[in-house]
Structure formats: structure tokens, C-alpha cells
Scaffold this motif. Structure first.
Motif, PDB file in Angstrom:
ATOM      1  N   TYR A   6       0.828  -1.208   0.000  1.00  0.00           N
ATOM      2  CA  TYR A   6       0.000   0.000   0.000  1.00  0.00           C
ATOM      3  C   TYR A   6       0.868   1.265   0.000  1.00  0.00           C
ATOM      4  CZ  TYR A   6      -4.041   2.942   0.661  1.00  0.00           C
ATOM      5  OH  TYR A   6      -5.016   3.891   0.472  1.00  0.00           O
ATOM      6  N   LEU A   7       2.038   1.179   0.598  1.00  0.00           N
ATOM      7  CA  LEU A   7       2.912   2.356   0.670  1.00  0.00           C
ATOM      8  C   LEU A   7       3.704   2.571  -0.626  1.00  0.00           C
ATOM      9  CD1 LEU A   7       4.356   2.086   4.301  1.00  0.00           C
ATOM     10  CD2 LEU A   7       2.153   2.985   3.519  1.00  0.00           C
ATOM     11  N   VAL A   8       4.087   1.495  -1.287  1.00  0.00           N
ATOM     12  CA  VAL A   8       5.041   1.644  -2.396  1.00  0.00           C
ATOM     13  C   VAL A   8       4.595   1.035  -3.730  1.00  0.00           C
ATOM     14  CG1 VAL A   8       7.011   1.749  -0.816  1.00  0.00           C
ATOM     15  CG2 VAL A   8       6.315  -0.460  -1.734  1.00  0.00           C
ATOM     16  N   GLY A   9       3.574   0.179  -3.717  1.00  0.00           N
ATOM     17  CA  GLY A   9       3.249  -0.589  -4.923  1.00  0.00           C
ATOM     18  C   GLY A   9       2.918   0.269  -6.123  1.00  0.00           C
ATOM     19  N   GLU A  10       2.040   1.247  -5.917  1.00  0.00           N
ATOM     20  CA  GLU A  10       1.590   2.060  -7.062  1.00  0.00           C
ATOM     21  C   GLU A  10       2.624   3.099  -7.483  1.00  0.00           C
ATOM     22  OE1 GLU A  10      -3.063   2.686  -6.716  1.00  0.00           O
ATOM     23  OE2 GLU A  10      -2.126   2.377  -4.770  1.00  0.00           O
ATOM     24  N   ALA A  11       3.655   3.302  -6.657  1.00  0.00           N
ATOM     25  CA  ALA A  11       4.678   4.311  -6.964  1.00  0.00           C
ATOM     26  C   ALA A  11       5.779   3.757  -7.865  1.00  0.00           C
ATOM     27  CB  ALA A  11       5.293   4.840  -5.672  1.00  0.00           C
ATOM     28  N   GLY A  12       5.675   2.486  -8.235  1.00  0.00           N
ATOM     29  CA  GLY A  12       6.735   1.880  -9.042  1.00  0.00           C
ATOM     30  C   GLY A  12       6.267   1.515 -10.438  1.00  0.00           C
ATOM     31  N   VAL A  13       7.143   1.721 -11.417  1.00  0.00           N
ATOM     32  CA  VAL A  13       6.860   1.362 -12.814  1.00  0.00           C
ATOM     33  C   VAL A  13       8.026   0.525 -13.328  1.00  0.00           C
ATOM     34  CG1 VAL A  13       6.364   2.236 -15.135  1.00  0.00           C
ATOM     35  CG2 VAL A  13       5.661   3.558 -13.127  1.00  0.00           C
ATOM     36  N   TYR A  14       7.691  -0.545 -14.018  1.00  0.00           N
ATOM     37  CA  TYR A  14       8.726  -1.386 -14.648  1.00  0.00           C
ATOM     38  C   TYR A  14       8.757  -1.050 -16.123  1.00  0.00           C
ATOM     39  CZ  TYR A  14      10.898  -5.779 -16.284  1.00  0.00           C
ATOM     40  OH  TYR A  14      11.707  -6.730 -16.861  1.00  0.00           O
ATOM     41  N   LEU A  15       9.936  -0.645 -16.616  1.00  0.00           N
ATOM     42  CA  LEU A  15      10.087  -0.209 -18.008  1.00  0.00           C
ATOM     43  C   LEU A  15      10.902  -1.234 -18.772  1.00  0.00           C
ATOM     44  CD1 LEU A  15      10.995   3.515 -17.253  1.00  0.00           C
ATOM     45  CD2 LEU A  15       8.775   2.652 -18.064  1.00  0.00           C
ATOM     46  N   THR A  16      10.414  -1.600 -19.931  1.00  0.00           N
ATOM     47  CA  THR A  16      11.114  -2.589 -20.739  1.00  0.00           C
ATOM     48  C   THR A  16      10.940  -2.224 -22.213  1.00  0.00           C
ATOM     49  OG1 THR A  16      11.154  -4.953 -21.270  1.00  0.00           O
ATOM     50  CG2 THR A  16       9.093  -4.107 -20.439  1.00  0.00           C
ATOM     51  N   THR A  17      11.931  -2.521 -23.022  1.00  0.00           N
ATOM     52  CA  THR A  17      11.958  -2.076 -24.416  1.00  0.00           C
ATOM     53  C   THR A  17      11.540  -3.204 -25.361  1.00  0.00           C
ATOM     54  OG1 THR A  17      13.788  -0.610 -23.847  1.00  0.00           O
ATOM     55  CG2 THR A  17      13.440  -1.026 -26.184  1.00  0.00           C
ATOM     56  N   ILE A  18      10.809  -2.852 -26.399  1.00  0.00           N
ATOM     57  CA  ILE A  18      10.378  -3.844 -27.386  1.00  0.00           C
ATOM     58  C   ILE A  18      11.556  -4.179 -28.313  1.00  0.00           C
ATOM     59  CG2 ILE A  18       8.810  -4.292 -29.330  1.00  0.00           C
ATOM     60  CD1 ILE A  18       6.756  -2.457 -27.888  1.00  0.00           C
ATOM     61  N   LEU A  19      11.852  -5.488 -28.383  1.00  0.00           N
ATOM     62  CA  LEU A  19      12.963  -5.979 -29.214  1.00  0.00           C
ATOM     63  C   LEU A  19      12.475  -6.540 -30.543  1.00  0.00           C
ATOM     64  CD1 LEU A  19      14.944  -8.045 -26.522  1.00  0.00           C
ATOM     65  CD2 LEU A  19      15.499  -5.767 -27.376  1.00  0.00           C
ATOM     66  N   ASP A  20      11.231  -6.973 -30.561  1.00  0.00           N
ATOM     67  CA  ASP A  20      10.734  -7.613 -31.775  1.00  0.00           C
ATOM     68  C   ASP A  20       9.214  -7.434 -31.823  1.00  0.00           C
ATOM     69  OD1 ASP A  20      10.751  -9.045 -34.130  1.00  0.00           O
ATOM     70  OD2 ASP A  20      11.196 -10.990 -33.208  1.00  0.00           O
ATOM     71  N   ARG A  21       8.732  -7.334 -33.053  1.00  0.00           N
ATOM     72  CA  ARG A  21       7.291  -7.284 -33.262  1.00  0.00           C
ATOM     73  C   ARG A  21       6.982  -8.376 -34.258  1.00  0.00           C
ATOM     74  NH1 ARG A  21       2.707  -3.548 -33.862  1.00  0.00           N
ATOM     75  NH2 ARG A  21       1.485  -4.437 -35.560  1.00  0.00           N
ATOM     76  N   LYS A  22       6.111  -9.294 -33.888  1.00  0.00           N
ATOM     77  CA  LYS A  22       5.844 -10.382 -34.822  1.00  0.00           C
ATOM     78  C   LYS A  22       4.373 -10.759 -34.805  1.00  0.00           C
ATOM     79  CE  LYS A  22       7.539 -14.355 -33.329  1.00  0.00           C
ATOM     80  NZ  LYS A  22       8.504 -15.370 -32.800  1.00  0.00           N
ATOM     81  N   GLU A  23       4.006 -11.460 -35.846  1.00  0.00           N
ATOM     82  CA  GLU A  23       2.631 -11.926 -35.959  1.00  0.00           C
ATOM     83  C   GLU A  23       2.636 -13.432 -35.997  1.00  0.00           C
ATOM     84  OE1 GLU A  23       0.648  -8.856 -38.835  1.00  0.00           O
ATOM     85  OE2 GLU A  23      -0.555 -10.700 -38.847  1.00  0.00           O
ATOM     86  N   SER A  24       1.700 -14.047 -35.285  1.00  0.00           N
ATOM     87  CA  SER A  24       1.561 -15.490 -35.344  1.00  0.00           C
ATOM     88  C   SER A  24       0.077 -15.811 -35.412  1.00  0.00           C
ATOM     89  CB  SER A  24       2.187 -16.143 -34.108  1.00  0.00           C
ATOM     90  OG  SER A  24       1.879 -17.520 -34.090  1.00  0.00           O
ATOM     91  N   HIS A  25      -0.311 -16.494 -36.452  1.00  0.00           N
ATOM     92  CA  HIS A  25      -1.726 -16.854 -36.651  1.00  0.00           C
ATOM     93  C   HIS A  25      -2.635 -15.647 -36.450  1.00  0.00           C
ATOM     94  CE1 HIS A  25      -1.219 -21.265 -37.046  1.00  0.00           C
ATOM     95  NE2 HIS A  25      -0.132 -21.029 -36.349  1.00  0.00           N
ATOM     96  N   GLY A  26      -2.209 -14.535 -36.975  1.00  0.00           N
ATOM     97  CA  GLY A  26      -3.055 -13.337 -36.943  1.00  0.00           C
ATOM     98  C   GLY A  26      -2.980 -12.540 -35.645  1.00  0.00           C
TER      99      GLY A  26
END
Ligand SMILES: *Cc1c(COP(=O)(O)O)cnc(C)c1O
Length: 408
Positions: free
Chosen positions: A288-308
Motif C-alpha cells: 500500500y505504501l510503495v506498490g503504485e509508486a513503481g513502474v517497470y520499463l522494458t523495451t520492445i525488441l521484436d514485433r511479430k505476428e503469429s496466426h493473426g
């Protein structure tokens, strides 16, 4: 499309990019050099604690449960903001000491404390929340050998649990605490031993978004503490009534009505039983004190399509943010709040699943969510990542290593 969890209040974009404490995430990432990155907002943590203080009775002490997030700069931020720290291992004792926290403000709960952990805690005047009669005897023996007066409290396994809580910690057979019917005898034993008697710790559950259930549990907790103290014929210098306040993670979750909880607790404390008249009451909270204050940032390495279907493959994953993948104590997988941080103002254009880089189908950060069109180089934000992220995830799995962390 499957719904996404609600983005916590207080996050906004700048020039179309998610900003944390007014700083664009692109700048934050440039500062540390790479993703994956956890960013914790000190402004949001301060605000949360100020809101809690304003809503809760003035006499209530607030403790921080270190296991939610032991990042050292965050512990240092917390030190002047809370009244105590609850730890659950000797390792966490080392962490709070490294952060310069006074061990006299620390209490130590958790089943399976080793002798070496008991010894360190007793030597440093940490309060032990005892989990069994056998642990009490070990603590007394170690204290005798050290020539120290141990500070001892009993963790009570209550006969009730916090209804609707995400994690039940009381009610029935449990590895935590001493069954209520065995508590009076143990309390007398501790008082007669000459130890510094600290009182009870009663923790009935966690992650509840039901204010009525929290109010009911707090009432039951105060009643139980009073009954056990009366039965034992001991006073109660301190009473930790647990926490249990949850945060909205999933679609449809609604934030708690703090004012209602605070008002009802104030009423209860104003009319408390006589045996609790001198008792310092505290609540302990992690997420309750810290959960909403944190953001996890990650970068997209690949964009792909599989079966639509579209998959956005990132450089992060469940090895840092296990809970968002649905594999940390949830029965049905639902989406956390997730957004394309680098296109924060853009409208939803497509359905996509955001996955991590681990070679397992479990590694999914968002399942068929609605997002603006994103591709290689775009940054994904997973919200509600301030608690049980970095240290509650299997970072060694598949050799991926730890995430960076920063407090802004
Ligand atoms: C885990 C734990 C907490 C913190 O729970 P949150 O849901 O993060 O608030 C508090 N007290 C005890 C005893 C715990 O085990």
C-alpha cells in the motif's frame, strides 16, 4: 481485446511520453543507460504516506514491511516517513542497517528464524515477533548467552482471516504465529523470564480492497488482543494489528476508501477495552505504501505476428515482474495496468500481447490488450511494480540477470 488494469492516479504524459515525477521515461532510461528498469517515485510514496496519516487516527503508528521493496534508496526515503520497519529475515536486517535505520525501530517476524538470525536481532535490540514456543525458548537461551535482555512479542495466529484478501495469513492451521489458545501461557512465560515484553503481532491477511472486511478484521484483532492479554494477565505495551490494505491491480479493481477505515479504527480505539488503554497500536504495510509508486520499463525488441495475433517481445519479463505475468499467487490470469510509455498519449489502435524474453509461455506481461501501434524500440510500462517486483521474481531464471532500479 482483454481489459487492462487501471493505471494508478498521478501518472501523466509529457510530449506524448510517460513521465514519472515530471521526468520523461526516455530521460530516466538514458540516465541509467538501459532497460529493464524499475523506477520508484518518491513523490508518490510521500503522498501516499501523507494521505494515510491524514486518514488514520493520529495515535496510530505506521510500519513499513521491508519485503515489499528493500531497495536501499527507498529504505532511506522511508526512514523519516514511518515509525518502524518490519523485517522477515536476517538478510533484511542487514539491509535496514545498511540504510542507516535504527534497529530499535525494527521488528522481525517470520517462521524459521535461524539461531544466527535470532542472535543478530537480539544483539541489536530488534523486537522478535515469536512464531512458536520453541522459538521463544531459543531466543531466551541466546539472549542469556549474550547477556542481553531480548525484546519479545508473540505473533498470534488468529482464529479469523481477512475476508476477500489476496493472501490469507491467519485462520486455521498455519505456519505463522502461535495459535490463539496457546498464547496466554507463552505470554506469561516471556514476562516471567525477565525479557522486555513487547506485546502481540496479529496479521490476518493482505491485499484486500474491501474496506468493510478490513474494518471488521481490525475490530476482531483488537478484541482478540484484549482477550488474550486479559487471560494472560499481562499488559500490552505494543500491538501490531497487521495491514491488509490492497491496491488496484486488475480491471474493475477500485481503490480503498481510506477515510472509512480510518474513521472506524478511530472509533474502535476511542472505545478500546481497558487492558489496551496504554497500548501503542501500529499497522504494518508493504504494497500500500510503495506498490503504485513503481513502474517497470522494458523495451520492445521484436514485433511479430503469429496466426493473426500480434506479439510485442520485450527485453524484460517475469524474471523481474513475476506478478504481472500472473504467476505470483493469482488463480486466474488477468492483465496488470500496462501501457506503451513512449506513445502514452496515442489512442488504442490494435490488439497485442506483450511478452517477455524468456523461453516459456508463462512469460506474458499483457494478454491481448488494446494498445497504440508499437514496434521495435518502443518502451512498455508495467504499473503497480513498486512492491513484490525486483526481489520477488526469479531473476536468475534463464540467465537474464537483474533489472536496474532507481528512485526519483
Ligand atoms: C508480507 C507481510 C506484510 C506486507 O503485506 P502487504 O500486502 O505488502 O502490505 C505485512 N506484514 C507481514 C507479517 C507480512 O508477512
Amino acid at each position: 481485446m482483454k481489459p487492462l488494469g487501471p493505471i494508478p492516479a498521478g501518472f501523466a504524459g509529457r510530449d506524448g511520453i510517460l513521465a514519472i515525477d515530471g521526468i520523461k521515461v526516455s530521460e530516466l532510461i538514458a540516465q541509467v543507460g538501459a532497460t529493464p528498469l524499475f523506477v520508484y517515485s518518491s513523490a508518490m510514496i510521500r503522498q501516499r504516506i501523507a494521505d494515510l496519516r491524514a486518514a488514520m487516527p493520529a495515535e496510530l503508528a505506521l510500519h513499513y514491511a521491508v519485503k515489499a521493496n528493500p531497495f536501499e534508496p527507498l529504505l532511506r526515503l522511508m526512514a523519516p516517513l514511518v515509525d518502524g520497519f518490519d523485517i522477515a529475515s536476517g538478510g533484511e536486517l542487514g539491509m535496514v542497517r545498511n540504510a542507516g535505520i535504527d534497529p530499535a525501530l525494527v521488528s522481525f517476524a517470520g517462521p524459521g528464524k535461524r539461531d544466527i538470525e535470532l542472535q543478530a536481532a537480539i544483539a541489536q535490540q530488534v523486537t522478535l515477533n515469536l512464531e512458536s514456543a520453541a522459538e521463544a525458548e531459543r531466543a531466551l537461551t541466546i539472549a542469556e548467552r549474550l547477556g542481553k535482555t531480548p525484546r519479545l512479542a508473540i505473533r498470534v495466529n488468529p482464529d479469523f482471516d481477512l475476508k476477500g484478501s489476496g493472501m490469507k495469513m491467519g485462520g486455521g492451521a498455519k505456519p505463522f504465529g502461535v495459535d490463539a489458545d496457546k498464547v496466554p501461557a507463552l505470554a506469561r512465560r516471556i514476562v516471567e523470564s525477565g525479557a522486555e515484553w513487547r506485546g502481540f503481532h496479529i496479521f490476518a491477511g493482505s491485499q484486500s480492497l474491501d474496506a468493510a472486511a478490513i474494518v471488521e478484521t481490525q475490530g476482531q484483532t483488537l478484541d482478540l488482543a484484549a482477550r488474550l492479554a486479559d487471560e494472560a494477565g499481562v499488559n500490552l505495551p505494543h500491538l501490531n494489528i497487521g495491514g491488509g490494505l490492497g491496491i488496484p491491480y486488475f480491471p474493475g479493481d477500485v481503490p480503498l476508501d481510506l477515510a472509512r477505515i480510518g474513521d472506524m479504527l478511530g472509533e474502535r480505539l476511542a472505545h478500546r477495552p481497558k487492558v489496551l488503554a496504554q497500548t501503542q497500536v501500529c499497522m504494518e504495510m508493504g504494497r500500500y505504501l510503495v506498490g503504485e509508486a513503481g513502474v517497470y520499463l522494458t523495451t520492445i525488441l521484436d514485433r511479430k505476428e503469429s496466426h493473426g495475433e500480434i506479439f510485442l517481445v520485450t527485453d524484460g519479463g517475469l524474471h523481474h515482474q513475476l506478478a504481472a505475468s500472473g504467476n505470483f499467487g493469482t488463480v486466474v490470469r488477468r492483465n496488470y495496468p500496462v501501457a506503451i510509455a513512449s506513445k502514452f498519449a496515442a489512442p488504442v489502435e490494435e490488439e497485442a500481447s506483450i511478452v517477455g524474453c524468456l523461453c516459456t509461455p508463462l512469460d506474458r506481461l499483457a494478454d491481448k490488450g488494446g494498445f497504440p501501434r508499437a514496434g521495435v524500440g518502443d518502451v512498455v510500462a508495467v504499473f503497480c511494480a513498486g512492491a513484490y517486483g525486483a526481489t520477488a521474481s526469479p531473476f536468475a531464471f534463464l540467465g537474464q540477470g537483474v533489472a536496474r532500479e532507481m528512485l526519483v
